[in-house]
Design an enzyme around this catalytic site. Structure first.
Site, PDB file in Angstrom:
ATOM      1  N   LYS A  13       0.805  -1.224   0.000  1.00  0.00           N
ATOM      2  CA  LYS A  13       0.000   0.000   0.000  1.00  0.00           C
ATOM      3  C   LYS A  13       0.842   1.280   0.000  1.00  0.00           C
ATOM      4  CE  LYS A  13      -3.933  -0.218   2.383  1.00  0.00           C
ATOM      5  NZ  LYS A  13      -4.964  -0.539   3.420  1.00  0.00           N
ATOM      6  N   ASP A  39      -9.864   3.880   2.328  1.00  0.00           N
ATOM      7  CA  ASP A  39     -10.009   3.280   3.655  1.00  0.00           C
ATOM      8  C   ASP A  39     -10.752   4.213   4.616  1.00  0.00           C
ATOM      9  OD1 ASP A  39      -8.859   0.794   3.200  1.00  0.00           O
ATOM     10  OD2 ASP A  39      -6.838   1.484   3.665  1.00  0.00           O
TER      11      ASP A  39
END
Length: 278
Positions: free
Chosen positions: A71, A108
């Site tokens: 990520k 997120d």
């Protein structure tokens, strides 16, 4: 000779990746809306990540999700990075644009807030402090999103204090660092309580911080969703708190990517949860 349209492909890249529930989720949405497309898990080593990302659009991929351990790395490989992905320092959603550029975003925080708003509709984040356990990559997205919705103070604790100090340095004076050995003290008057750590996850150590200081009016959520009901959530529920499990965040963070790749904004409802839990 028939000109067949190219079927859009997407997937999730990580290592390991076999445990991911994302393929089941996206397959359910594709079936539900009758859309052409496929979503596949891809176990890719760090050394191969750049090569794989550049090859995927040539194979018909329109984008992908990215999870541990890639990520942060994908920010260096993307051509375009959204402001929120840059602020968080990580991306979980990639879009392969028609001009050949890789667009990186982080959904997120959006998924976290959407999960709370759906499952704790009376939650008023600006009405008091938040307490956050953990200071890893997930915590960065949570802190950023809590600041965005007006939380006046975010108390952060982590087993290694320097990581928590890093969040304060990054996000400013509204972040207050608490020592792990005194973590229970930061629950006093906290209206939002979040476990972003892996404590309580299957195969990980239990969450042992005392929760005596919880207010019954607090909204308590755990990013862990295996198991779905952690001891952290069960303890909070027994004290009268509104509790929200971590599966909803997974579902909601996936929706923006699905829309960009397959052209339909999917609904996150009970049937979606049931399909993913299988």
């Amino acid at each position: 000779m028939t000109d067949h349209p190219r079927i859009p492909l997407a997937g999730v890249i990580g290592s390991p990746i076999a445990h991911s529930r994302s393929p089941r989720l996206h397959a359910y949405w594709l079936r539900k809306y009758g859309l052409a497309g496929h979503y596949v898990p891809m176990d890719v080593a760090q050394a191969d990540l750049a090569e794989v990302l550049r090859a995927l659009p040539k194979a018909g991929f329109v984008g992908c999700n990215v999870t541990i351990p890639h990520k942060e790395t994908v920010l260096q490989l993307a051509d375009v990075v959204t402001d929120r992905a840059s602020l968080i320092g990580a991306a979980n959603t990639l879009i392969f644009r028609k001009d050949g550029k890789i667009h990186a975003d982080n959904t997120d925080g959006y998924g976290f807030i959407a999960n709370l708003r759906q499952n704790a509709p009376d939650w008023k984040p600006a009405s008091g402090p938040a307490a956050v356990f953990g200071a890893g990559g997930a915590a960065r997205a949570i802190v950023a999103s809590l600041l965005e919705v007006g939380v006046p103070e975010i108390r952060v604790t982590n087993r290694t204090r320097p990581r928590a100090e890093g969040l304060r340095a990054e996000f400013g004076a509204k972040v207050v660092v608490c020592d792990w050995v005194q973590a229970g003290n930061m629950l006093d008057d906290a209206v939002t309580v979040v476990n972003t750590s892996s404590l309580g996850m299957v195969g990980k150590p239990e969450f042992l911080v005392p929760l005596d200081g919880l207010m019954a009016s607090a909204v308590v959520t755990d990013l862990v969703y295996t198991p779905l009901r952690t001891k952290f959530l069960d303890t909070a529920a027994a004290m009268g708190c509104t509790t929200v499990d971590g599966l909803g965040m997974l579902l909601h963070q996936a929706a923006p990517g699905f829309e960009r790749w397959f052209g339909k904004r999917p609904e996150v409802d009970q049937a979606t949860r049931d399909a993913v839990l299988g």
